[in-house]
Design an enzyme around this catalytic site. Structure first.
Site, short mmCIF file in Angstrom:
data_model
loop_
_atom_site.label_atom_id
_atom_site.label_comp_id
_atom_site.label_asym_id
_atom_site.label_seq_id
_atom_site.Cartn_x
_atom_site.Cartn_y
_atom_site.Cartn_z
N HIS A 100 15.98 11.61 -6.20
CA HIS A 100 15.07 10.24 -6.99
C HIS A 100 13.69 10.00 -5.98
O HIS A 100 13.87 9.25 -5.70
CB HIS A 100 15.91 9.16 -6.67
CG HIS A 100 17.41 9.20 -7.37
ND1 HIS A 100 17.50 9.18 -8.67
CD2 HIS A 100 18.59 9.41 -7.28
CE1 HIS A 100 18.94 9.57 -9.25
NE2 HIS A 100 19.52 9.48 -8.30
N CYS A 101 13.22 10.79 -5.96
CA CYS A 101 11.42 11.02 -5.75
C CYS A 101 10.69 11.22 -6.26
O CYS A 101 10.77 11.72 -7.94
CB CYS A 101 11.80 11.55 -3.93
SG CYS A 101 10.34 12.06 -3.67
#
Length: 166
Positions: free
Chosen positions: A47-48
């Site tokens: 989740h970057c």
């Protein structure tokens, strides 16, 4: 399972550890898949803002695997960007991006608790300051180049560094 004695003798000690694969009970010893081969080692997070780089890493893997390059991703939550579960991280890697290169289960890549591979990478270079830091490692286990997150897998400088160790 520790690598066979012949492999272990020639393989850098920092690679000779059983690593659990992402969302799996299977382990991999990097001496068995990367001994004598160059590597591209990347700390990843699901989740970057750089998560879309998984696609480019897979492209590099496919492009250079026949030349000996081993791409290994190390899932990590050191920067609070990893999925809440390994199942979710695996879905992102394997289903969303079609990853076929080796992905290691989440663990630390910085500090005293860093994975043994990253302990040595950090000693030779510098610890990742964010997700998707890329390290080019030659066939003898030496870090030859490090690239920050913003450098994409298709960046000409990264490609040149990879090709220089093949």
């Amino acid at each position: 399972m520790i690598a066979s004695s012949a492999v272990a003798e020639s393989c850098p000690a920092f690679l000779d550890h059983d690593q659990r694969k992402l969302h799996s009970s299977e382990t991999v010893n990097l001496c068995e898949i990367a001994n004598g081969k160059p590597m591209l080692v990347v700390n990843t997070a699901s989740h970057c803002g750089y998560t879309d780089q998984f696609g480019g890493l897979e492209t590099l893997h496919k492009r250079y695997a026949d030349d000996g390059l081993v791409v290994v991703g190390f899932a990590s939550d050191d920067f609070s960007q990893e999925a809440d579960s390994e199942e979710e991280a695996a879905t992102i890697c394997y289903k969303n991006f079609g990853i076929t290169f080796t992905m290691i289960a989440p663990g630390a890549v910085t500090g005293a608790d860093a994975n043994p591979v990253f302990q040595e990478i950090n000693r030779q270079s510098s610890p990742p300051s964010w997700n998707f830091t890329k390290y080019v490692v030659d066939a003898e286990g030496n870090v030859t180049n490090a690239f920050p997150s913003r450098v994409t897998p298709d960046d000409p400088e990264l490609i040149k560094a990879v090709e220089s160790v093949l």
